[in-house]
Design a protein around this motif. Sequence first.
Motif, short mmCIF file in Angstrom:
data_model
loop_
_atom_site.label_atom_id
_atom_site.label_comp_id
_atom_site.label_asym_id
_atom_site.label_seq_id
_atom_site.Cartn_x
_atom_site.Cartn_y
_atom_site.Cartn_z
N TRP A 32 -57.60 -6.51 -4.26
CA TRP A 32 -57.68 -7.71 -5.25
C TRP A 32 -58.96 -7.74 -6.18
CZ3 TRP A 32 -56.01 -12.96 -2.70
CH2 TRP A 32 -54.61 -12.86 -2.22
N MET A 33 -59.84 -6.85 -6.16
CA MET A 33 -60.87 -6.92 -7.50
C MET A 33 -60.38 -6.65 -8.52
SD MET A 33 -64.55 -4.65 -7.60
CE MET A 33 -65.02 -5.34 -6.01
N MET A 34 -59.76 -5.59 -8.71
CA MET A 34 -59.06 -5.21 -10.12
C MET A 34 -58.30 -6.22 -10.71
SD MET A 34 -60.95 -2.93 -11.06
CE MET A 34 -61.86 -1.74 -10.25
N PRO A 35 -57.23 -6.77 -10.10
CA PRO A 35 -56.19 -7.81 -10.32
C PRO A 35 -57.38 -9.22 -10.91
CG PRO A 35 -55.36 -6.88 -8.59
CD PRO A 35 -56.66 -6.56 -8.93
N LEU A 36 -58.34 -9.56 -10.10
CA LEU A 36 -59.17 -10.72 -10.08
C LEU A 36 -59.97 -10.30 -11.74
CD1 LEU A 36 -60.77 -13.35 -9.19
CD2 LEU A 36 -62.38 -11.83 -8.26
N ILE A 37 -60.51 -9.00 -11.78
CA ILE A 37 -60.98 -8.99 -13.22
C ILE A 37 -60.04 -8.87 -14.26
CG2 ILE A 37 -62.00 -7.14 -14.53
CD1 ILE A 37 -63.42 -6.11 -12.00
N ARG A 38 -58.90 -8.58 -14.12
CA ARG A 38 -57.78 -8.61 -15.28
C ARG A 38 -57.41 -10.08 -15.53
NH1 ARG A 38 -55.81 -3.84 -12.79
NH2 ARG A 38 -54.13 -5.29 -11.35
N GLY A 39 -57.39 -11.00 -14.31
CA GLY A 39 -57.15 -12.40 -14.59
C GLY A 39 -58.12 -12.84 -15.35
N PHE A 40 -59.44 -12.69 -15.11
CA PHE A 40 -60.58 -13.19 -16.03
C PHE A 40 -60.54 -12.81 -17.23
CE2 PHE A 40 -61.99 -14.98 -11.89
CZ PHE A 40 -62.94 -16.12 -12.38
N LYS A 41 -60.09 -11.83 -17.65
CA LYS A 41 -60.13 -11.34 -19.05
C LYS A 41 -58.94 -12.01 -19.66
CE LYS A 41 -62.23 -6.88 -18.12
NZ LYS A 41 -62.34 -5.25 -18.16
N ALA A 42 -58.25 -12.25 -18.91
CA ALA A 42 -57.11 -13.14 -19.64
C ALA A 42 -57.08 -14.51 -19.89
CB ALA A 42 -55.74 -12.63 -19.00
N GLN A 43 -58.17 -15.08 -19.41
CA GLN A 43 -58.24 -16.74 -19.42
C GLN A 43 -59.42 -16.94 -20.02
OE1 GLN A 43 -60.99 -18.48 -17.15
NE2 GLN A 43 -61.85 -16.35 -17.55
N SER A 44 -59.70 -18.41 -20.56
CA SER A 44 -60.94 -18.63 -21.33
C SER A 44 -61.70 -19.72 -20.81
CB SER A 44 -60.38 -19.09 -22.70
OG SER A 44 -59.38 -20.05 -22.42
N ASP A 45 -61.61 -20.02 -19.60
CA ASP A 45 -62.58 -21.00 -18.97
C ASP A 45 -63.84 -20.53 -18.41
OD1 ASP A 45 -60.62 -23.08 -19.20
OD2 ASP A 45 -59.44 -22.56 -17.38
N TYR A 46 -63.73 -19.38 -17.73
CA TYR A 46 -64.94 -18.76 -17.08
C TYR A 46 -65.41 -17.45 -17.34
CZ TYR A 46 -64.31 -22.44 -13.40
OH TYR A 46 -64.15 -23.54 -12.67
N ASN A 47 -66.72 -16.86 -17.28
CA ASN A 47 -66.84 -15.69 -17.44
C ASN A 47 -66.96 -15.08 -15.83
OD1 ASN A 47 -67.71 -15.18 -20.15
ND2 ASN A 47 -69.15 -16.75 -19.91
N LEU A 48 -67.19 -13.94 -15.59
CA LEU A 48 -67.05 -13.20 -14.23
C LEU A 48 -68.48 -12.35 -13.86
CD1 LEU A 48 -65.73 -13.32 -11.40
CD2 LEU A 48 -64.38 -11.22 -12.24
N VAL A 49 -69.12 -12.62 -12.67
CA VAL A 49 -69.93 -11.73 -12.32
C VAL A 49 -69.65 -11.34 -11.23
CG1 VAL A 49 -72.53 -11.48 -11.35
CG2 VAL A 49 -72.19 -12.95 -13.61
N VAL A 50 -69.41 -9.68 -11.03
CA VAL A 50 -69.11 -9.15 -10.03
C VAL A 50 -70.03 -8.47 -9.15
CG1 VAL A 50 -67.32 -7.17 -9.09
CG2 VAL A 50 -66.71 -8.65 -11.04
N ALA A 51 -70.31 -9.03 -7.97
CA ALA A 51 -71.75 -8.67 -7.46
C ALA A 51 -71.21 -8.32 -5.94
CB ALA A 51 -72.79 -9.70 -7.76
N PRO A 52 -70.75 -7.18 -5.50
CA PRO A 52 -70.47 -6.96 -4.25
C PRO A 52 -71.42 -6.76 -3.27
CG PRO A 52 -69.19 -5.34 -5.72
CD PRO A 52 -70.33 -6.31 -6.66
N HIS A 53 -71.41 -6.82 -2.07
CA HIS A 53 -72.50 -6.67 -1.09
C HIS A 53 -73.03 -5.15 -1.30
CE1 HIS A 53 -74.48 -5.95 2.44
NE2 HIS A 53 -74.44 -7.33 3.01
N ILE A 54 -74.43 -5.16 -1.37
CA ILE A 54 -74.97 -3.91 -1.60
C ILE A 54 -74.39 -2.77 -0.62
CG2 ILE A 54 -77.20 -4.33 -0.24
CD1 ILE A 54 -77.12 -2.97 -3.57
N LYS A 55 -73.89 -2.93 0.51
CA LYS A 55 -73.65 -1.94 1.37
C LYS A 55 -72.37 -1.37 0.95
CE LYS A 55 -76.53 -2.77 5.28
NZ LYS A 55 -76.55 -3.14 6.94
N THR A 56 -71.59 -2.24 0.11
CA THR A 56 -70.17 -1.68 -0.70
C THR A 56 -70.40 -0.01 -1.00
OG1 THR A 56 -69.63 -3.83 -0.94
CG2 THR A 56 -68.27 -2.08 -2.04
#
Length: 371
Positions: free
Chosen positions: A209-233
């Motif tokens: 779901w990460m990539m679809p989420l990023i694409r979804g945010f790039k296509a909307q205009s309400d929010y920016n997005l910070v992607v910060a997974p758990h460091i152990k990822t």
Amino acid sequence: MKIAFIYIAEPYQCYHTASVASALAAIPGHDVVEYYSFPETVEHLSRIRQALDVPAPPLKAFPKSLKARLLKRARRLDQERLVVLRENIAELNQYDAVVATEYTGGVLKEMGLAGPKLILLMHGAGDRYVNDEHLVREFDLTLVPGPKVESYFQDRGLLRPETTRVVGYPKFDVFEAVQRENTVSFANGRPFALYNPHYQRKLTSASGWMMPLIRGFKAQSDYNLVVAPHIKTFHRGFGIRERQLKRQRSPEVLVDTGSSAMLDMTYTSQAALYIGDVSSQVYEFLAIPRPCVFLNPRKLPWQDDPYFLHWTLGEVVEDLDDLMPAIARAQERHAFYRPAQEKLFRETFGEPLLGASQRAADAIAQFMIAA
């Protein structure tokens, strides 16, 4: 009293423990020494002491054998941790107490830790089952953040009242000191949502779901997005995951794979919306009640499961088609979830919120006098 504080994983441990080590070192009769495994820990400890305006205790690197160094190079970090602990038992046996901040420290007695009292300063305050939590019973004293965690472990017979102290969450003290350093801003001026997926494969939402989420945010205009997974990822893969993820950066998407802002509550304190799965960082986010959206791509049966208690604090999305609509309506629905957020936050961390570092240090000192 000679007390060793051990940092045996990534530098995120510093933000849970360093303030307690400093507070304990300030109590007369307590000589504190810190041991670290990851070289980056040194920089984070220095930053924390500077922000708190307190002297740093003596700091030592854990000596490592060739086997340990090879495991580190191969990014087999969980295996490396056990090897490092086993190789340093004689060093740690010189102390009156050893303080750790993760359950893994419970193996020290089995490895030969004989003289020192073993103390757990518990980090994290989430609801997720952890497969080595049974090691809690090996500690002579356990410091927990609040009544929720205390009840959980006592109900399972892993803690006894006489060996447990509720002290709060020292990380809030550290955040209070460092929060002025970092401000997250985007050129377009929009608020940002934080996506904070966990690393555990069976529970994370990142894989599909990460990539679809990023694409979804790039296509909307309400929010920016910070992607910060758990460091152990990023434990494995020799940097491939980091490089792939960083390619998704854009003016409205910030990707962080290892900065201090991932560890010190910079993102959780400033985000307008939390998106995640099972990371305990959601509880840090709820210091200020705000909208949450939880992702359940595997359609896990989570209702009435205590390990998913935090999923009662926001909408749970199970179908990818509903992801961006849920994000769009999160602010509108927040009023429904806010009372539960406030209640569970109090149960998780207790009150008062600040001062946990000193309470933890006092608890350790009192325990050692009575021991």
